[in-house]
Design an enzyme around this catalytic site. Structure first.
Site, mmCIF file in Angstrom:
data_model
loop_
_atom_site.group_PDB
_atom_site.id
_atom_site.type_symbol
_atom_site.label_atom_id
_atom_site.label_comp_id
_atom_site.label_asym_id
_atom_site.label_seq_id
_atom_site.Cartn_x
_atom_site.Cartn_y
_atom_site.Cartn_z
ATOM 1 N N ARG A 29 28.343 40.189 39.437
ATOM 2 C CA ARG A 29 28.907 38.853 39.547
ATOM 3 C C ARG A 29 29.012 38.113 38.213
ATOM 4 O O ARG A 29 30.058 37.597 37.863
ATOM 5 C CB ARG A 29 28.044 37.988 40.507
ATOM 6 C CG ARG A 29 27.898 38.511 41.903
ATOM 7 C CD ARG A 29 29.158 38.301 42.728
ATOM 8 N NE ARG A 29 29.352 36.921 43.085
ATOM 9 C CZ ARG A 29 28.745 36.305 44.094
ATOM 10 N NH1 ARG A 29 27.889 36.950 44.845
ATOM 11 N NH2 ARG A 29 29.000 35.042 44.357
ATOM 12 N N HIS A 75 37.122 41.228 46.796
ATOM 13 C CA HIS A 75 36.069 40.280 46.388
ATOM 14 C C HIS A 75 35.754 39.321 47.539
ATOM 15 O O HIS A 75 36.253 38.187 47.566
ATOM 16 C CB HIS A 75 36.535 39.497 45.151
ATOM 17 C CG HIS A 75 35.417 38.810 44.421
ATOM 18 N ND1 HIS A 75 34.534 39.471 43.614
ATOM 19 C CD2 HIS A 75 35.042 37.497 44.386
ATOM 20 C CE1 HIS A 75 33.672 38.611 43.094
ATOM 21 N NE2 HIS A 75 33.959 37.403 43.550
ATOM 22 N N TYR A 119 49.638 24.970 45.888
ATOM 23 C CA TYR A 119 50.706 24.354 45.103
ATOM 24 C C TYR A 119 51.034 25.130 43.829
ATOM 25 O O TYR A 119 52.122 24.992 43.295
ATOM 26 C CB TYR A 119 50.312 22.930 44.705
ATOM 27 C CG TYR A 119 50.031 22.017 45.875
ATOM 28 C CD1 TYR A 119 50.996 21.776 46.849
ATOM 29 C CD2 TYR A 119 48.788 21.404 46.015
ATOM 30 C CE1 TYR A 119 50.743 20.950 47.925
ATOM 31 C CE2 TYR A 119 48.521 20.571 47.093
ATOM 32 C CZ TYR A 119 49.495 20.352 48.041
ATOM 33 O OH TYR A 119 49.244 19.529 49.104
#
Length: 745
Positions: A29, A75, A119
């Site tokens: 990670r 993931h 967006y």
């Protein structure tokens, strides 16, 4: 249930579980791999974009699609972490070289967040596709199963540039942290090439090529001489300053313009810098600044400080470096995953790992290409031989009953059950010895390949294949040849994607700031009953004395360099510098005292406010609700801390009085139930501020001290109890720790 109970120490199980968890966070990670300089979430996001075909020369795709696909396939740790990684890889002000081409609002250097992923759109940068993902189809890296073993993902990307140095890294793991500054691509490539040519170069020799960090925000590294040790040990602190220019303006005045900021000042720290500068003006640390404005835009940083005429520019610069984040520290800890475990690496070690990885990639790539070329050569040689005996092959085809029969004849010379026109043809056919791939190619060959021009093309292809085989074998068997190929690729990346250095390097002395001597002057400290404080000039106070005394609870004559002691009922004293208190007009509202010291209006109440200079050489008398009394030397409160304990309190007790008393004065304690006790202050023992004190009066159950009165000289306060006057100067003088006199109502 067929099971076996295993007995184990709980501490051993917890230790093993914690170590497993910690290593999972570290490796999977938080820390980047030294080979491609990427964390798993970054690697998976880029690979997913590659798989989705979102290339640099194709249209943008919604980030929500990228994030969703990455989370579903590779993931499964939440969409926010994936989108955050995607955004950071697209922000050229955070990365030395952006890996993602973002379209839409991807945040700003001033700390504005990116728009929601529904967006924004993104695609790969050209450098990412060319230098990170281009050879995935050539078996250059190992693939492993994803989290649910339904997909395959690369364990590392075939990065051709030392991304760990170029883009840097930051991450917090369990018990360790990585912080690697970004560097200039061209300089890093030059260092890699130098190391390939001479693998005995030291860190110091590599620094001839890599001068130091190159932050995307520019700025100036001012401790260049310490970089050698930082690169040797992999740890240290880099001091960075913003770039400040002096511009002349009309009227003979000047202004300071900040055009580059320290890398650590990005985001909310720009607003904090503006607030810190405003604070310097408000606290009168400088009077040279008359206005500050942030004129930054997409074109770059531009923070303008307008100066008064005759301002000391050099001193002001030093003040900004010393008191704000215009000079800041970047902590370096070059920690990365190397050979499957976290290691703190030197500059030389990072480049060594990168070079080893490049040779591994090149070896696997050219072995794969060589294998393909050798297969191609085999087929080409078979087709060329077939053209020489094409009539015999046609005769075999016409005389055979199946493809397998023809194939057996071409490979093994088996002519059984095949009809030939002549025995000579049979004998020639029995001598054929094509390989199986050659036989398949012959059987799949189209008739147009028998045209003369097509045969010439085939011969030229064969010559090209032989050249490729010779070249690949030379690369694989010759270190210099492979090194030359790697360096040629690096040169192409430097030429196409390199840019000039942004961060300047120099050796500068630590800023030594000579504090301006503050002109000492008498002022009047005013504090109203709501806790708003201010200071005014003595002349202004005298002009408005009547109104000031009525409107304010505390009026203290003192010097502007003094401190005020604010005693509260919780037994604390807050020390407030008068230089921090707003100085101005009489009708100014002032500032809440909560904003200037640690006083909390919701948890404590004022008991007394005194100037420190007034009490230093006196003795303070403390009285609590439970009738505990003591005297403390005023000098004990002359400390540098902003808040200290003024007295120790018993459970449920509070302070009701703090008074600077004369030695010959008398003290009168008045209780809620109407008992009054008068005794000399001299009977109260002198204690330390951390002591509880002694009992000043015996109280009945449920009774408590309500008021404290002082008889000093001829001044006798007029008091009432239940609307009945009490002449405290006529009270019998008693002794401390007695019951006192009951007042009749």
């Amino acid at each position: 249930m067929d099971g076996q109970i295993i007995r184990a120490e709980y501490s051993d199980i917890m230790q093993k579980s914690y170590i497993d968890y910690a290593m999972s966070v570290i490796i999977s990670r938080a820390l980047p791999d030294v080979r491609d300089g990427l964390k798993p979430v970054q690697r998976r996001t880029l690979y997913d974009m590659y798989e989705l075909g979102i290339r640099y020369d194709r249209p943008y795709r919604k980030c929500a699609r990228i994030v969703g696909d990455t989370m579903g396939k590779y993931h499964p740790h939440g969409d926010s972490s994936i989108y955050e990684a995607l955004v950071v890889m697209a922000q050229d002000f955070k990365k030395g070289m952006a890996l993602v081409d973002g379209h839409g609002n991807f945040g700003s250097i001033e700390g504005d967040g990116a728009a929601a992923m529904r967006y924004t759109e993104a695609r790969l940068q050209k450098v990412t596709q060319v230098a990170f993902l281009s050879d995935l189809d050539k078996d250059v890296v190992d693939f492993g199963p994803n989290f649910d073993e339904t997909e395959k993902e690369p364990l590392v990307l075939p990065a051709r540039i030392p991304n760990l140095l170029v883009n840097g890294a930051d991450g917090i793991a369990v018990g360790m942290v990585t912080s690697i500054p970004p560097h200039n691509l061209g300089e890093v490539i030059d260092a890699v090439k130098a190391m390939i040519k001479n693998n005995k170069l030291s860190n110091k020799e590599l620094m001839k090529y890599i001068k130091g960090p190159d932050f995307p925000t520019g700025g100036i590294v001012v401790n260049e001489k310490e970089l050698a040790e930082i690169y040797e040990t992999g740890q240290g602190k880099i001091r960075i300053r913003g770039k400040v220019q002096v511009e002349k303006v009309k009227g003979g005045r000047e202004r300071l313009v900040i055009t580059e900021i320290p890398y650590t000042m990005m985001g909310a720290n720009i607003s904090k810098f503006l607030n810190d500068v405003a604070s310097l003006v408000e606290t009168k640390k400088t009077t040279d600044i008359v206005d500050i404005s942030n004129q930054s835009s997409k074109e770059g940083i531009r923070i303008v400080l307008e100066l008064r005429r005759g301002a000391d520019v050099e001193r002001l610069k030093n003040l900004l470096y010393k008191k704000t984040r215009l000079e800041d520290t970047f902590g370096v800890n070059m920690l990365a995953v190397a050979n499957g475990r976290p290691e703190t690496l030197s500059l030389r070690q990072i480049i060594e790992h990168h070079i080893d990885f490049q040779f591994e990639l090149a070896t696997r790539k050219y072995k794969n290409l060589l294998e393909k070329e050798e297969k191609k050569r085999e087929i080409q040689e078979g087709l060329i031989r077939a053209c020489d005996v094409i009539d015999l092959i046609i005769e075999i085809l016409r005389g055979s009953k199946s493809r397998e029969q023809v194939k057996a004849c071409l490979v093994e010379g088996n002519t059984e059950d095949i009809k030939f026109k002549t025995e000579k043809s049979r004998k020639m056919a029995s001598k054929l010895a094509f390989t199986e791939p050659q036989a398949n190619a012959i059987l799949d060959m189209r008739l147009y390949r028998l045209i003369g021009l097509e045969i010439e093309v085939l011969m030229k292809e064969h010559e090209e294949t032989l050249k490729n085989i010779a070249r690949y074998e030379d690369i694989l068997n010759n270190y210099d040849s492979m090194a030359s190929v790697i360096m040629k690729e690096l040169d192409s990346y430097k030429k196409e994607f390199g840019r000039p250095r942004r961060t300047m390097l120099e050796n500068a002395e630590q800023v030594v700031l000579e504090e301006q001597k503050i002109e000492e002057m008498p002022v009047v400290f005013l504090m109203d009953r709501f806790g708003y404080v201010r200071t005014v000039d003595e002349v202004i106070y005298e002009r408005n004395k009547e109104a000031a005394d009525v409107e304010n609870k505390y009026v203290i004559h003192c010097l502007n360099t003094d401190r005020v002691c604010v005693f509260t009922d919780t037994g604390k004293v807050h020390l407030l510098k008068l230089l921090d208190v707003p100085y101005g007009k009489f009708r100014d509202k002032g500032t809440p005292i909560d904003n200037l010291c640690n006083y909390s209006s919701s948890e404590e109440n004022f008991v007394s406010v005194m100037a420190l200079n007034d009490i230093k050489d006196t003795v303070l008398t403390f009285v609590t609700k439970q009738a505990m009394v003591k005297q403390v030397q005023g000098s004990e409160f002359d400390v540098s801390k902003r808040t200290i304990a003024a007295t120790k309190l018993q459970e449920g007790d509070v302070v009701v009085e703090v008074h600077a008393s004369a030695e010959q004065s008398h003290l009168v304690l008045a209780t809620k139930e109407g008992y009054f006790l008068r005794f000399p202050v001299s009977e109260i023992p002198l204690k330390k501020k951390t002591a509880v004190g002694v009992r000043g009066m015996k109280l009945s159950d449920g009774d408590e001290i309500a008021n404290v009165y002082w008889i000093e000289g001829n001044e006798v306060p007029e008091v009432t109890y239940h609307d009945k006057p009490v002449h405290i100067n006529r009270l019998r003088i008693g002794s401390r720790d007695s019951k006192g006199t009951k007042t009749r109502v």
